[in-house]
Design an enzyme around this catalytic site. Structure first.
Site, PDB file in Angstrom:
ATOM      1  N   HIS A  89      29.966 -74.001  87.635  1.00 52.12           N
ATOM      2  CA  HIS A  89      30.366 -74.744  88.573  1.00 52.12           C
ATOM      3  C   HIS A  89      31.641 -73.939  89.536  1.00 52.12           C
ATOM      4  O   HIS A  89      32.119 -73.192  88.613  1.00 52.12           O
ATOM      5  CB  HIS A  89      30.903 -76.118  88.224  1.00 52.12           C
ATOM      6  CG  HIS A  89      29.798 -77.123  87.825  1.00 52.12           C
ATOM      7  ND1 HIS A  89      28.828 -77.526  88.571  1.00 52.12           N
ATOM      8  CD2 HIS A  89      29.697 -77.725  86.835  1.00 52.12           C
ATOM      9  CE1 HIS A  89      27.942 -78.300  87.916  1.00 52.12           C
ATOM     10  NE2 HIS A  89      28.535 -78.463  86.620  1.00 52.12           N
ATOM     11  N   CYS A 132      28.899 -73.027  93.066  1.00 48.31           N
ATOM     12  CA  CYS A 132      28.984 -73.633  94.605  1.00 48.31           C
ATOM     13  C   CYS A 132      30.257 -73.065  95.139  1.00 48.31           C
ATOM     14  O   CYS A 132      31.203 -72.520  94.524  1.00 48.31           O
ATOM     15  CB  CYS A 132      29.382 -75.099  94.364  1.00 48.31           C
ATOM     16  SG  CYS A 132      27.853 -76.142  94.092  1.00 48.31           S
TER      17      CYS A 132
END
Length: 242
Positions: A89, A132
């Site tokens: 992430h 991301c």
């Protein structure tokens, strides 16, 4: 008008060792195992010596890169290139370790630059980042043409600190990187397929990855989304993996 001169076809010497380091956070990232399996297959097909570390903390991201650099600098045989795949992430400029803490991508890139890693000085360093870079979602736009960018490089006697690096992000700045819970991420799966099956300089192959991803329609929460990777290159020569 004078005829334009063709670009030189100089390529990186790939006769030495090819090394790869994969750091992947699987916690709360369903489907990442599929990406790891695809990468492992690619490393075998392209003759890379591969190291994989699962669920590194933020500090371990940094430590594993330093260990990778030190191992390379200690080798006596020639090294041709290094691949570093970072999957976690993240947000713009940062990755989240398994412990929830953040590490700066720039700090990781610095470890292998021409100043800090002698074994890779003037040699290609490829970073693949599946993470991301923000929360924005791209619904897509209707267009009728393509932009063409021509990049030319010089060949100086001294070498800049930050040349010979290739950073390939799974998405553009500020945007979400998509990952299927069972099939893995479209970016990693498409990248591996192209690098295994196609021949040519890596920047041309990455253009094909971008084209294929741009044609896909990803559905998230019932909404169609579009995505494409972002490629940042300071390579001075053509890089062939096949």
């Amino acid at each position: 008008m004078d005829n334009p001169q063709p670009l030189e076809e100089e390529a990186y010497d790939m006769s030495g060792a090819r090394l790869a380091l994969t750091l992947c956070v699987t916690k709360a990232r369903e489907g990442s195992e599929e990406d790891l399996a695809a990468l492992d297959d690619m490393y075998q097909q392209l003759l890379f010596e591969s190291i994989m570390k699962i669920d590194p903390t933020a500090q371990e991201f940094q430590q594993e890169l330093v260990k990778f650099q030190q191992t390379m600098d200690a080798r006596t045989d020639p090294i041709s290139c290094a691949f570093v795949v970072l999957m976690a992430h993240g947000n713009e400029g940062f990755l989240k370790g398994e412990d929830g803490k953040m590490v700066m991508l720039e700090d990781l890139f610095e470890v292998l630059n021409n100043k800090n890693c002698l074994a890779l000085r003037a040699k290609p360093k490829v970073f693949i980042i599946q993470a991301c870079r923000g929360e924005q979602k791209d619904p897509g736009e209707t267009v009728g043409g393509e932009d063409i960018v021509l990049i030319t490089t010089d060949h100086p006697h001294t070498i800049p600190t930050y040349t010979d690096a290739l950073h390939v992000y799974s998405t553009v700045e500020g945007h979400i990187a998509y990952r299927h819970d069972e099939k893995g991420s479209s970016f990693i799966q498409t990248l591996v397929k192209i690098l295994i099956e196609k021949k040519g300089p890596i920047l041309e192959l990455l253009t094909e990855v971008t084209r294929q991803l741009a044609e896909k329609e990803l559905v998230q929460e019932g909404q169609v989304r579009k995505t494409n990777p972002e490629i940042q290159s300071t390579l001075r020569k053509r890089l062939y993996l096949q």
